[in-house]
Design a protein around this motif. Structure first.
Motif, PDB file in Angstrom:
ATOM      1  N   MET A 142     106.971  47.418  68.226  1.00 27.73           N
ATOM      2  CA  MET A 142     105.679  46.950  67.834  1.00 27.73           C
ATOM      3  C   MET A 142     105.837  46.405  66.206  1.00 27.73           C
ATOM      4  N   VAL A 143     106.275  46.829  65.367  1.00 32.01           N
ATOM      5  CA  VAL A 143     106.407  46.382  64.063  1.00 32.01           C
ATOM      6  C   VAL A 143     107.162  44.988  63.983  1.00 32.01           C
ATOM      7  N   ASP A 144     108.030  45.150  64.962  1.00 26.37           N
ATOM      8  CA  ASP A 144     108.798  43.569  64.842  1.00 26.37           C
ATOM      9  C   ASP A 144     107.957  42.690  65.413  1.00 26.37           C
ATOM     10  N   GLY A 167     111.785  53.650  68.965  1.00 26.48           N
ATOM     11  CA  GLY A 167     112.241  52.354  69.720  1.00 26.48           C
ATOM     12  C   GLY A 167     110.847  51.565  70.016  1.00 26.48           C
ATOM     13  N   GLY A 168     110.037  51.949  70.524  1.00 22.63           N
ATOM     14  CA  GLY A 168     108.647  51.447  70.962  1.00 22.63           C
ATOM     15  C   GLY A 168     108.003  50.922  69.656  1.00 22.63           C
ATOM     16  N   TYR A 179     111.450  44.200  57.530  1.00 20.48           N
ATOM     17  CA  TYR A 179     111.506  44.982  58.789  1.00 20.48           C
ATOM     18  C   TYR A 179     112.765  45.838  58.208  1.00 20.48           C
ATOM     19  N   GLN A 180     113.755  45.648  57.535  1.00 21.46           N
ATOM     20  CA  GLN A 180     114.776  46.405  57.456  1.00 21.46           C
ATOM     21  C   GLN A 180     114.415  47.504  56.427  1.00 21.46           C
ATOM     22  N   TYR A 181     113.324  46.995  55.467  1.00 24.88           N
ATOM     23  CA  TYR A 181     112.802  48.026  54.599  1.00 24.88           C
ATOM     24  C   TYR A 181     111.940  49.212  55.472  1.00 24.88           C
ATOM     25  N   ILE A 182     111.404  48.720  56.464  1.00 27.13           N
ATOM     26  CA  ILE A 182     110.496  49.783  57.274  1.00 27.13           C
ATOM     27  C   ILE A 182     111.571  50.750  57.985  1.00 27.13           C
ATOM     28  N   LEU A 183     112.354  50.146  58.382  1.00 31.00           N
ATOM     29  CA  LEU A 183     113.702  51.091  59.248  1.00 31.00           C
ATOM     30  C   LEU A 183     114.082  51.928  58.535  1.00 31.00           C
TER      31      LEU A 183
END
Length: 128
Positions: free
Chosen positions: A23-25, A18-19, A7-11
């Protein structure tokens, strides 16, 4: 890679609203709660991520980048006497393959053996 790290990699590597972040989370939480085996979780993530495709804007951006690489290659070879023994200009397919294999989107592509250029592609604009 665990859920939090992924998740941190994606961010860190994609610009998400924010939406989209929620959704990813949510997707990552779903996978984690429904697939207890770590290898199965990784398999599901790879399946989800390997459907990346370039948008029309992305195709234009990649083609423009390839053209820039060719132009810069000729410029560098003419002026600096560099070589191209170990370097090929990337193709659209190679760039898309890197996106699908979760490689660094901002990767530096070789133009000559000693000179490279980066392409910056943004999720939602250049690829989906």
């Amino acid at each position: 890679m665990d859920r939090e790290t992924f998740y941190q990699y994606i961010l860190d590597n994609f610009t998400l609203s924010g939406g989209e972040q929620r959704m990813v989370d949510t997707i990552l939480q779903f996978i984690e709660s429904h697939y207890y085996d770590y290898d199965k979780q990784q398999e599901i993530l790879r399946e989800l991520l390997c459907d990346i495709d370039l948008t029309e804007e992305g195709k234009r951006e990649v083609q423009s980048f390839i053209t820039e690489c060719k132009t810069k290659r000729n410029e560098v070879l003419d002026n600096a006497g560099d070589t191209i023994k170990h370097t090929t200009i990337p193709t659209q397919k190679e760039i898309l393959n890197d996106l699908n294999s979760q490689e660094d989107v901002d990767e530096c592509w070789g133009v000559t053996d000693n000179y490279g250029m980066k392409i910056f592609l943004e999720y939602g604009i250049h690829f989906i």
